[in-house]
Design an enzyme around this catalytic site. Structure first.
Site, PDB file in Angstrom:
ATOM      1  N   CYS A 115      -0.040  13.610 -13.977  1.00 27.88           N
ATOM      2  CA  CYS A 115       1.101  14.091 -13.180  1.00 27.88           C
ATOM      3  C   CYS A 115       2.198  14.708 -14.042  1.00 27.88           C
ATOM      4  CB  CYS A 115       1.653  12.964 -12.324  1.00 27.88           C
ATOM      5  SG  CYS A 115       0.437  12.365 -11.141  1.00 27.88           S
ATOM      6  N   HIS A 256       8.485  15.229 -10.095  1.00 20.10           N
ATOM      7  CA  HIS A 256       7.097  15.067  -9.668  1.00 20.10           C
ATOM      8  C   HIS A 256       7.108  14.325  -8.331  1.00 20.10           C
ATOM      9  CE1 HIS A 256       2.980  14.058  -9.382  1.00 20.10           C
ATOM     10  NE2 HIS A 256       3.164  12.774  -9.608  1.00 20.10           N
ATOM     11  N   ASN A 286       1.023  13.966  -3.206  1.00 20.82           N
ATOM     12  CA  ASN A 286       0.992  14.052  -4.663  1.00 20.82           C
ATOM     13  C   ASN A 286      -0.145  14.992  -5.089  1.00 20.82           C
ATOM     14  OD1 ASN A 286       0.804  13.700  -7.410  1.00 20.82           O
ATOM     15  ND2 ASN A 286       0.895  11.465  -7.344  1.00 20.82           N
TER      16      ASN A 286
HETATM   17  N1  COA Z   1      -1.477   1.499   4.834  1.00 19.05           N
HETATM   18  C1  COA Z   1      -1.042   0.286   5.179  1.00 19.05           C
HETATM   19  N2  COA Z   1      -0.887  -0.723   4.318  1.00 19.05           N
HETATM   20  C2  COA Z   1      -1.195  -0.466   3.028  1.00 19.05           C
HETATM   21  C3  COA Z   1      -1.665   0.776   2.598  1.00 19.05           C
HETATM   22  C4  COA Z   1      -1.806   1.779   3.570  1.00 19.05           C
HETATM   23  N3  COA Z   1      -2.237   3.016   3.254  1.00 19.05           N
HETATM   24  N4  COA Z   1      -1.869   0.725   1.279  1.00 19.05           N
HETATM   25  C5  COA Z   1      -1.546  -0.506   0.881  1.00 19.05           C
HETATM   26  N5  COA Z   1      -1.146  -1.231   1.934  1.00 19.05           N
HETATM   27  C6  COA Z   1      -0.715  -2.636   1.963  1.00 19.05           C
HETATM   28  C7  COA Z   1      -1.176  -3.376   0.759  1.00 19.05           C
HETATM   29  O1  COA Z   1      -2.507  -3.810   0.942  1.00 19.05           O
HETATM   30  C8  COA Z   1      -0.199  -4.524   0.713  1.00 19.05           C
HETATM   31  O2  COA Z   1      -0.623  -5.506   1.625  1.00 19.05           O
HETATM   32  P1  COA Z   1      -0.582  -7.050   1.217  1.00 19.05           P
HETATM   33  O3  COA Z   1       0.851  -7.347   0.944  1.00 19.05           O
HETATM   34  O4  COA Z   1      -1.129  -7.710   2.423  1.00 19.05           O
HETATM   35  O5  COA Z   1      -1.453  -7.144   0.004  1.00 19.05           O
HETATM   36  C9  COA Z   1       1.077  -3.915   1.289  1.00 19.05           C
HETATM   37  O6  COA Z   1       0.696  -2.706   1.937  1.00 19.05           O
HETATM   38  C10 COA Z   1       2.105  -3.610   0.233  1.00 19.05           C
HETATM   39  O7  COA Z   1       1.479  -3.000  -0.851  1.00 19.05           O
HETATM   40  P2  COA Z   1       2.293  -2.588  -2.114  1.00 19.05           P
HETATM   41  O8  COA Z   1       1.343  -2.209  -3.207  1.00 19.05           O
HETATM   42  O9  COA Z   1       3.341  -3.588  -2.422  1.00 19.05           O
HETATM   43  O10 COA Z   1       3.030  -1.301  -1.553  1.00 19.05           O
HETATM   44  P3  COA Z   1       4.095  -0.461  -2.316  1.00 19.05           P
HETATM   45  O11 COA Z   1       5.372  -0.553  -1.629  1.00 19.05           O
HETATM   46  O12 COA Z   1       4.066  -0.702  -3.792  1.00 19.05           O
HETATM   47  O13 COA Z   1       3.529   1.021  -2.084  1.00 19.05           O
HETATM   48  C11 COA Z   1       2.373   2.718  -3.299  1.00 19.05           C
HETATM   49  C12 COA Z   1       2.274   1.377  -2.575  1.00 19.05           C
HETATM   50  C13 COA Z   1       1.016   3.102  -3.865  1.00 19.05           C
HETATM   51  C14 COA Z   1       2.834   3.755  -2.314  1.00 19.05           C
HETATM   52  C15 COA Z   1       3.393   2.581  -4.440  1.00 19.05           C
HETATM   53  O14 COA Z   1       3.094   1.446  -5.194  1.00 19.05           O
HETATM   54  C16 COA Z   1       3.454   3.763  -5.360  1.00 19.05           C
HETATM   55  O15 COA Z   1       3.901   4.825  -4.980  1.00 19.05           O
HETATM   56  N6  COA Z   1       3.113   3.576  -6.642  1.00 19.05           N
HETATM   57  C17 COA Z   1       3.292   4.559  -7.678  1.00 19.05           C
HETATM   58  C18 COA Z   1       2.508   5.796  -7.484  1.00 19.05           C
HETATM   59  C19 COA Z   1       2.833   6.726  -8.630  1.00 19.05           C
HETATM   60  O16 COA Z   1       3.959   7.004  -8.910  1.00 19.05           O
HETATM   61  N7  COA Z   1       1.864   7.164  -9.362  1.00 19.05           N
HETATM   62  C20 COA Z   1       2.205   7.836 -10.581  1.00 19.05           C
HETATM   63  C21 COA Z   1       1.789   9.150 -10.693  1.00 19.05           C
HETATM   64  S1  COA Z   1       0.307   9.542  -9.920  1.00 19.05           S
END
Ligand code: COA
Length: 332
Positions: A115, A256, A286
């Protein structure tokens, strides 16, 4: 070190495929909902390339650049394709793009920084210009993320989209415009949190790598989120401090587009409001190396960036890779 030449963007181009995958589509294939996706990421829809490869996205973007600037393919000295989804391990996607458009006088290569790819490619391309060696360098951010997304993994599949965007860099003696400074970093200890392990020399493709889904993106979202917030916010703040840029001196943060909450945290650290942040994550998700140039193209074409505007470009990605650049827009 003082430079005699600055590298300035003199033209832009973009390509996004037609197929739109909205959040409703994901509701139909995995356990998720529109409200969760929008509130946790800011994404409403993303694009998918049905037929073709990353070189086709990149070729679309460079052709758009040629059409909008009048620059001819044979004038290009170098093509840098920033991507983590090359058509093949080799030859480089840049070679395929060169051949597609007939850039008969160009050399080129692919740059892999996930990214942060465009940010790193931008610095490399600018250095080729600043050295006085080359006059026209095209830097393309292009990724067909749908080729490495596991559409049964709800943690990652909702995040990514396909796109490409390109900038043309040329030299200028006008020191008030162009790429002014960059702070770029890598930290390979991040390899476990975000990767695609199969298919390279570490784990060559086998039935086992396929069965274990090692040809797809793996991401520990929570772990990446934490370091991405700190990495992007810190370097964006650092580049302002280093160059005595006050919040009012910055026209736009060009972040980004991985997650709206990471973008907001970066803007907060810089002391700027949402109105000064380029955002199109809602439309494209993304798109990895394409997000930053895609923002630049859309905002420029909408008449929202003018000559003299200070931009802070910021990214965080797999590696880990991250950084921020100070760029002053140089064309009307
Ligand atoms: N729909 C519904 N629920 C979902 C889901 C979806 N698509 N994906 C995950 N969940 C659930 C998880 O299973 C978790 O459930 P649990 O608590 O029962 O285990 C819950 O939602 C929370 O998950 P969590 O990982 O805490 O969510 P989050 O707030 O961290 O958001 C991302 C997840 C991936 C959106 C976030 O972590 C993120 O953006 N990470 C960084 C991405 C990034 O910057 N990458 C770098 C460059 S590529």
């Amino acid at each position: 070190m003082s430079k005699n030449l600055n590298a300035v963007i003199t033209g832009v181009g973009m390509y996004v495929p037609e197929t739109v995958l909205d959040n409703k589509y994901f509701e139909s294939i995995i356990e998720t909902n529109d409200e969760w996706i929008v509130s946790r990421t800011g994404i409403k829809e993303r694009r998918k390339l049905e037929n073709g490869a990353t070189s086709d996205l990149a070729t679309g973007a460079i052709k758009d650049l040629f059409a909008s600037t009048g620059v001819k393919p044979e004038e290009i000295d170098c093509i840098i394709v920033c991507t983590v989804t090359p058509d093949m391990l080799f030859p480089a996607t840049a070679c395929l793009v060169q051949n597609n458009v007939g850039a008969v006088n160009a050399w080129g290569f692919d740059l892999s920084a996930a990214c942060s790819g465009f940010l790193f490619g931008f610095q490399v391309g600018a250095s080729l210009i600043e050295s006085g060696t080359y006059k026209k360098v095209v830097v393309i951010g292009a990724d067909k993320m749908s080729s490495i997304v596991d559409y049964t993994d709800r943690n990652t599949c909702i995040l990514f989209g396909d796109a490409a965007a390109a900038v043309l860099l040329e030299p200028t003696e006008d020191k008030s415009i162009g790429l002014k400074d960059s702070i770029l970093r890598v930290d390979g200890s991040g390899r476990e949190a975000l990767n695609m392990r199969g298919g390279g020399s570490y784990m060559p493709p086998s039935h086992e790598t396929v069965d274990n889904k090692l040809h797809y993106i793996y991401q520990d979202g929570k772990a990446v989120f934490k370091v991405a917030v700190v990495g992007m916010a810190d370097t964006s703040y650092e580049i302002m401090k280093k160059n005595n840029l006050a919040p009012e001196d910055v026209k736009y943060l060009v972040p980004h587009q991985a997650n709206l909450r990471i973008i907001d945290a970066t803007a907060n650290r810089m002391g700027i409001g949402r109105e000064k942040v380029m955002i199109n994550i809602d439309k494209y998700g993304n798109t990895t190396a394409a997000t930053i140039p895609l923002c630049l193209v859309e905002y420029y074409r909408a008449g929202k960036i003018k000559k003299g505007d200070n931009l802070v470009l910021a990214a965080f990605g797999a590696g880990f890779t991250w950084g921020a650049s100070w760029y002053t827009w140089g064309i009307d």
